[in-house]
Design an enzyme around this catalytic site. Structure first.
Site, PDB file in Angstrom:
ATOM      1  N   ASP A   1      60.125  39.147   9.689  1.00  0.00           N
ATOM      2  CA  ASP A   1      59.867  38.952   8.245  1.00  0.00           C
ATOM      3  C   ASP A   1      58.316  38.987   8.044  1.00  0.00           C
ATOM      4  O   ASP A   1      58.235  39.982   7.200  1.00  0.00           O
ATOM      5  CB  ASP A   1      60.270  37.410   8.131  1.00  0.00           C
TER       6      ASP A   1
ATOM      7  N   LYS B   1      66.175  29.203  10.426  1.00  0.00           N
ATOM      8  CA  LYS B   1      65.074  29.853  11.132  1.00  0.00           C
ATOM      9  C   LYS B   1      64.254  28.879  11.811  1.00  0.00           C
ATOM     10  O   LYS B   1      63.474  29.147  12.766  1.00  0.00           O
ATOM     11  CB  LYS B   1      64.330  30.400  10.177  1.00  0.00           C
TER      12      LYS B   1
END
Length: 304
Positions: A112, A76
């Site tokens: 997220d 990420k």
């Protein structure tokens, strides 16, 4: 889905992603909407590639006609340097979990935080947000804390087993949200801060099937507290079950899992996902997993 291809190809890059429920959630939602979508996990462990190969995988995906990719651990942050554009929220978070491939360019987003934000709004619509205690300041915890502050939390107490990580994360978030108070805390301080809190958010591995148990003394919870967990295997963790038993409003981890998937689906396809339908499918998938797990001992005993 105007000005887009009639079919959509999506991938998921990360380690240990084969059991992910995001691919079937995307494919089922696309089927219901009459969209041809194929979603394939690209497991770094299966293809024997290091996390640093994420840039090469992006280029390969572009050449093979992928429309977008989800990115998970441990890529990420590594993916950031390979992107042509990054959304403001993803840039502030320093992490990307969704990459759009459009007109030869890679565009990064983070669903997220938005997934948790949507879960909080839909699952706990009346949650008071003056003061919140969060357990866990790791990768997922960073996105959740960002979502909480963006949702309007005034005071966030960030608890972590690693004091330096809590302090670092609190300083970062405090800089991003100067109107809020973000304070690093230790587990020893929980008994002092829980009576002052409106809600509790849990972002550690405790409660997962392989890490059973409670992340705090359950006696610290009062019926007035709301409790959110991001663990979703199992969907009903011991924390969720016991908090509900004490009269707390609860949010299970499946809400965030569905929220991030729904947001990524919309970014990649241009179509809005039906979140309740996607959650229903998610719960079906979890039920199938649970049934298979319950049968495993019998299968082993039978020699299958």
């Amino acid at each position: 889905m105007s000005n887009r291809a009639e079919s959509v190809l999506v991938g998921l890059i990360g380690e240990g992603v084969m059991p992910s429920l995001t691919p079937p959630m995307h494919e089922r939602e696309a089927d219901v909407q009459g969209l041809r979508l194929l979603y394939r996990p690209i497991d770094l462990l299966e293809v024997a590639l290091p996390a640093t190969a994420v840039g090469d995988l992006l280029i390969a995906a572009q050449r093979m006609g992928f429309n977008g990719l989800n990115i998970t651990h441990p890529c990420k942050q590594l993916v950031l340097e390979h992107l042509d554009e990054i959304s403001d929220d993803a840039r502030r978070l320093g992490a990307v979990n969704t990459v759009l491939i459009q007109d030869g360019r890679f565009i990064g987003h983070n669903t997220d935080f938005s997934g948790f934000g949507a879960a909080l709004t839909s699952g706990l619509p009346s949650a008071k947000l003056d003061r919140v205690v969060q357990l866990g300041a790791g990768g997922a915890g960073s996105a959740v804390a960002y979502a909480l502050l963006k949702a309007g939390v005034v005071t966030l107490d960030l608890v972590d087993m690693d004091p330096s990580r809590a302090a670092e994360r609190a300083a970062e978030l405090g800089g991003l949200f100067p109107a809020a108070t973000v304070t690093p805390r230790t587990t020893a301080e929980l008994s002092g801060i829980m009576p002052l809190a409106d809600g509790l958010v849990h972002c550690t591995p405790i409660g997962m099937a392989e890490h059973p148990g409670l992340p705090l003394d359950i006696d610290l919870l009062e019926p007035r507290h709301w409790v959110a967990d991001i663990v979703y295997r199992p969907i009903e963790t011991q924390l969720v079950r016991e908090a509900r038993g004490k009269g707390c409003d609860v949010l299970d981890g499946g809400r965030m899992a569905v929220g991030q998937a729904a947001d990524a689906f919309q970014l990649i396809t241009g179509r809005e996902a039906d979140r309740e339908r996607m959650r229903a499918h998610f719960l079906e998938l979890i039920a199938v997993e649970d049934a298979a797990a319950a049968l495993t001992p019998e299968l082993t005993k039978a020699g299958n």
